[in-house]
Design a protein around this motif. Structure first.
Motif: not given
Length: 371
Positions: A50-55, A57-61, A162-166
């Motif tokens: 979950d922390q990685e997903l937040n990181r 998301a920040d990187q995507e922004i 995005k692929e890593r996020y999914l």
């Protein structure tokens, strides 16, 4: 009283059954303990993913903002390139049509030296302007190409992000289903297990992460000073760590020497002990109620600073917190944030690393003269 074999066998079976009945709660407890530990491990993994997903998301922004900025720069660069191209075309056409030849002819038609100087200054000014117009076109075109390249790289990075996020989201969903199923099977203990998961995650966040970061930061600084083992005689004798054989050298260090060196650099390392094994190195220790373990290996790599010089990179294979394995996302984040590599050129600028070997209790780095 005589007991025949059949009666003895029956009595033995009842005896064994009684023992097993008495021990069964302990077996059940051990089995439940393993199940509970598995559940806590999954809970910690879910927290870290979950922390990685937040990181991510920040990187995507940040990447999206970078792409918007690059697109704006491209529009400005295209306008600049268009204007510079028009000016450059006029200059090229004037030379092709012979317009500049007539200007040079003026130099030979003047009647006095002072007029010649004036005409020459005028011609030099035109040449400078022509050169600047052509250079502006070149610079504008190069800038446009550079910004387009940056935009393409940002776009590729965004797609990978995005692929890593999914992928991580799918992993998180699957783990959450497993946890929910295990909690449903636990029934009466579900609330207690959930509380234990929360406490473990809280302990990792409040104490585990800061302690690991402290160790990694101290290690990164100490590894930069490792050449002191050679220059200051950190080994048992003045030159015991560097063995010379013609143009080839071998830097050798035992895990005991490394531990002594690190503890002299930072008292905190008294709670952390390194061990060298064949092809691997581990560090383990405990500070208060936090136990840490880091396992990794050394490998040859090339510096990405443009020099292409070889160095020895430390790859983290595993990290454990209080006996729980941290997920690969956490390992990758720490490896990316802290450089624990060894740079033999810091020993001497004329040395170049050619190999690295880990044995039981000893690290060897092979070097040669960089001629």
């Amino acid at each position: 009283m005589r007991v025949n074999i059949r009666q003895w066998a029956i009595l033995a079976l009842f005896s064994v059954y009684g023992c097993l009945s008495a021990l069964w709660p302990y077996f059940a407890y051990a089995e439940n303990g393993q199940a509970d530990r598995s559940l806590l491990q999954k809970g910690l993994t879910i927290y870290e993913i979950d922390q990685e997903l937040n990181r991510i998301a920040d990187q995507e922004i940040k990447l999206q903002a970078q792409m918007q900025s690059a697109e704006q720069q491209i529009r400005e660069a295209e306008l600049s390139t268009s204007e510079a191209k028009i000016h450059a075309a006029k200059v090229v056409r004037s030379y092709y049509m012979g317009d500049r030849d007539s200007l040079w002819a003026l130099l030979f038609s003047v009647g006095s030296f002072s007029d010649a100087v004036s005409v020459l200054d005028y011609l030099q000014m035109i040449l400078r302007n022509d050169k600047q117009a052509l250079q502006r076109h070149t610079d504008a075109w190069q800038r446009l190409a550079s910004v387009k390249k940056e935009l393409a790289e940002a776009h590729t990075s965004l797609q990978r992000t995005k692929e890593r996020y999914l992928q991580q989201r799918e992993r998180l969903t699957a783990l959450q289903k497993e946890v929910d199923a295990q909690l449903a099977d636990s029934k009466e203990q579900a609330a207690l297990l959930q509380q234990q998961m929360l406490e473990l995650n809280k302990l990792w966040e409040d104490k585990g992460i800061p302690l690991f970061k402290t160790y990694f930061q101290a290690l990164a600084g100490a590894m930069q000073q490792l050449p002191e083992l050679v220059t200051s005689g950190g080994g048992k004798n003045k030159s015991g760590n560097l063995v010379m054989n013609g143009v080839n050298y071998t830097f050798q260090m035992t895990d005991g020497e490394l531990n002594d060196f690190l503890r002299k650099k930072n008292e905190r390392f008294r709670n952390l002990t390194f061990h060298f094994y064949p092809d691997q190195v581990s560090a383990s220790g405990q500070e208060g109620d936090i136990a840490v373990m880091i396992r990794g290996s050394y490998e040859m790599a090339l510096m990405d600073d443009g020099s292409g010089k070889p160095f020895i990179r430390f790859r983290i294979l595993e990290m454990q917190f209080n006996g729980f394995s941290l997920p690969s996302t956490t390992v990758e984040e720490f490896e990316k944030s802290f450089d624990l590599g060894i740079y033999p050129q810091n020993i001497a600028s004329f040395l170049q690393v050619t190999g690295v070997r880990l044995e039981e209790g000893k690290l060897s780095i092979m070097l040669k003269l960089a001629l």
